[in-house]
Scaffold this motif. Structure first.
Motif, PDB file in Angstrom:
ATOM      1  N   TYR A   1      -8.492  26.960  32.948  1.00  0.00           N
ATOM      2  CA  TYR A   1      -8.232  26.082  31.883  1.00  0.00           C
ATOM      3  C   TYR A   1      -6.843  26.275  31.705  1.00  0.00           C
ATOM      4  CZ  TYR A   1     -13.278  24.945  31.389  1.00  0.00           C
ATOM      5  OH  TYR A   1     -14.396  24.714  31.831  1.00  0.00           O
TER       6      TYR A   1
ATOM      7  N   TYR B   1     -20.913  24.241  30.081  1.00  0.00           N
ATOM      8  CA  TYR B   1     -20.122  25.521  30.475  1.00  0.00           C
ATOM      9  C   TYR B   1     -20.374  26.668  30.108  1.00  0.00           C
ATOM     10  CZ  TYR B   1     -17.630  21.351  32.232  1.00  0.00           C
ATOM     11  OH  TYR B   1     -17.274  20.116  32.770  1.00  0.00           O
ATOM     12  N   LEU B   2     -21.262  26.794  29.113  1.00  0.00           N
ATOM     13  CA  LEU B   2     -21.626  28.050  28.550  1.00  0.00           C
ATOM     14  C   LEU B   2     -22.400  28.824  29.153  1.00  0.00           C
ATOM     15  CD1 LEU B   2     -22.041  26.830  24.870  1.00  0.00           C
ATOM     16  CD2 LEU B   2     -19.876  28.130  25.583  1.00  0.00           C
TER      17      LEU B   2
ATOM     18  N   MET C   1     -15.396  24.020  21.593  1.00  0.00           N
ATOM     19  CA  MET C   1     -14.943  23.526  22.930  1.00  0.00           C
ATOM     20  C   MET C   1     -14.051  22.366  22.921  1.00  0.00           C
ATOM     21  SD  MET C   1     -18.446  24.912  24.779  1.00  0.00           S
ATOM     22  CE  MET C   1     -17.670  24.971  26.469  1.00  0.00           C
TER      23      MET C   1
ATOM     24  N   CYS D   1     -19.988  19.066  19.516  1.00  0.00           N
ATOM     25  CA  CYS D   1     -19.735  19.430  21.070  1.00  0.00           C
ATOM     26  C   CYS D   1     -19.789  18.578  21.970  1.00  0.00           C
ATOM     27  CB  CYS D   1     -20.671  20.740  21.217  1.00  0.00           C
ATOM     28  SG  CYS D   1     -20.148  21.422  22.847  1.00  0.00           S
TER      29      CYS D   1
ATOM     30  N   GLY E   1     -10.964  25.767  21.420  1.00  0.00           N
ATOM     31  CA  GLY E   1     -10.854  25.453  22.767  1.00  0.00           C
ATOM     32  C   GLY E   1     -10.338  26.515  23.756  1.00  0.00           C
ATOM     33  N   MET E   2     -10.111  26.183  24.803  1.00  0.00           N
ATOM     34  CA  MET E   2      -9.427  27.072  25.881  1.00  0.00           C
ATOM     35  C   MET E   2      -7.962  26.905  26.106  1.00  0.00           C
ATOM     36  SD  MET E   2     -11.744  29.428  27.070  1.00  0.00           S
ATOM     37  CE  MET E   2     -10.912  29.615  28.746  1.00  0.00           C
TER      38      MET E   2
ATOM     39  N   SER F   1     -19.411  19.504  26.799  1.00  0.00           N
ATOM     40  CA  SER F   1     -18.977  20.968  27.235  1.00  0.00           C
ATOM     41  C   SER F   1     -20.105  21.906  27.094  1.00  0.00           C
ATOM     42  CB  SER F   1     -17.918  21.359  26.030  1.00  0.00           C
ATOM     43  OG  SER F   1     -16.908  20.580  26.122  1.00  0.00           O
TER      44      SER F   1
ATOM     45  N   ASP G   1     -12.159  31.857  24.259  1.00  0.00           N
ATOM     46  CA  ASP G   1     -13.274  31.956  25.615  1.00  0.00           C
ATOM     47  C   ASP G   1     -14.627  32.299  24.916  1.00  0.00           C
ATOM     48  OD1 ASP G   1     -14.535  31.787  27.786  1.00  0.00           O
ATOM     49  OD2 ASP G   1     -13.349  32.987  28.980  1.00  0.00           O
TER      50      ASP G   1
ATOM     51  N   SER H   1     -10.804  19.805  22.893  1.00  0.00           N
ATOM     52  CA  SER H   1      -9.495  19.687  23.625  1.00  0.00           C
ATOM     53  C   SER H   1      -8.354  18.774  23.003  1.00  0.00           C
ATOM     54  CB  SER H   1      -9.951  18.755  25.010  1.00  0.00           C
ATOM     55  OG  SER H   1      -8.799  18.546  26.002  1.00  0.00           O
TER      56      SER H   1
END
Length: 372
Positions: free
Chosen positions: A178, A277-278, A213, A271, A233-234, A274, A252, A215
């Motif tokens: 990311y 992806y956890l 999470m 959320c 977020g990342m 996303s 993260d 963006s």
């Protein structure tokens, strides 16, 4: 006149709403539907119909199928749903996709529930006019393809989180994956609009909201301009580009599931696209419940598009509606109450979407929510 066909039903764990947007021409396939269409054209707001004739088969005994007759490559997992074609003794053709639930594998046999997933749920079916634009070619039968599979089995931990379920194709460092900002939309405009409308139903003006999470787009309705929105977020550049955020945290959650806020700090948590992806989704949802005020709401939404190399392995193995069952099981485990699921399918794909020549329908929306 566009039509919204709506199934409302309840299970032991949640209430459920499944929506399909149709052209009124879809009602011409059956005399019952055509009469309902005439009533709507005449000005009736909502027309109720009997859903049970569509929830077939019903009343069948549980089936015992030799394990050797299971046709899929991967070993069968009790609690999961499979297309009927996976069991040669039940299939009514080589492409029979009617879903059935595998209940148990024992002594070389599979015990299978061959009934329609909604057969025992007494769903309420209504039709109403809508302003939403349907994709061409939609059929009423599609409304009954999938609903019912949102109910987690009693063995949900074994069904969804057995060996390898939380592994990924790409187990490399997430921070590296990311690192480059992605200023693109991962869902089409119709689906994003439906997500905004959903969030707008539950978030009140002046609320404190956590975008988990996050963006560069929080998918929040513009009308709610006075929210305090914290984004976790990342990618720092993506968070900086998100004008809705009042607070930004780069973290993260696959490294550490803890959230950097005290107890009862937020009225709502969203959320978007996303959750898959956890690596420790249960631990993260437990943290979400901790930072929510009593009665606060957590809303999880997703569609049928994701980064396949970074999603947990079980996600791609499940029927689209079973993914709602997986998330619903996580909500229950984390202690959320007043649980709900909702699906929305059949919207027309925007003409300016880059996949408009490949997919006639907009990305479907699946939502789960509950209270802390």
């Amino acid at each position: 006149m566009p039509i919204e066909a709506r199934l409302e039903w309840s299970s032991q764990v949640a209430t459920h709403v499944d929506r399909l947007i149709l052209p009124d021409s879809a009602l011409l396939a059956s005399g019952r539907w055509a009469e309902a269409g005439r009533r709507l054209q005449a000005g009736e707001t909502v027309v109720a119909l009997d859903a049970l004739p569509w929830c077939q088969p019903a009343g069948l005994s549980l089936a015992q199928v030799p394990l050797a007759h299971f046709r899929l490559r991967d070993a069968p997992v009790p609690g999961r749903c499979y297309p009927r074609m996976a069991f040669s003794d039940l299939a009514q053709g080589p492409r029979d996709l009617q879903p059935v639930r595998l209940l148990e594998v024992t002594e070389g046999h599979c015990r299978v529930d061959p009934n329609h997933p909604l057969a025992a749920c007494q769903p309420q079916l209504t039709l109403a006019a809508t302003a939403m634009m349907p994709a061409p070619g939609q059929r009423m039968a599609e409304l009954f393809d999938g609903p019912g599979l949102q109910v987690p089995p009693q063995t949900s931990a074994m069904a969804y989180f057995g060996p390898g379920a939380l592994e990924r194709q790409d187990d490399g460092e997430d921070a590296r994956f990311y690192a480059e900002p992605r200023f693109v939309q991962h869902l089409d405009g119709a689906c994003r609009g439906a997500i905004r409308a959903l969030y707008g139903r539950f978030l009140a003006p002046g609320s404190r909201v956590l975008d988990l999470m996050a963006s560069w787009d929080s998918h929040l309705p513009e009308a709610l301009a006075d929210l305090f929105v914290a984004g976790l977020g990342m990618n720092g550049a993506e968070l900086e580009a998100n004008e809705r955020l009042s607070e930004r945290v780069v973290k993260d959650l696959n490294q550490r599931a803890g959230l950097p806020w005290g107890d009862a700090q937020f009225d709502g948590v969203v959320c978007t696209a996303s959750i898959e992806y956890l690596l420790r989704p249960g631990a993260v949802l437990a943290e979400v419940r901790r930072v929510l005020r009593p009665g606060g709401i957590c809303l999880v939404t997703f569609s049928d598009r994701w980064f396949p190399t970074k999603a947990i392995q079980v996600w791609s193995q499940l029927h689209p509606f079973e993914r709602s069952a997986l998330v619903l099981s996580l909500f229950r485990e984390a202690g959320f109450t007043d649980l709900h699921t909702e699906s929305l399918r059949g919207l027309a794909r925007p003409e300016d979407d880059k996949y408009s020549d490949q997919r006639r329908c907009a990305d479907p929306l699946f939502a789960i929510w509950g209270q802390a």
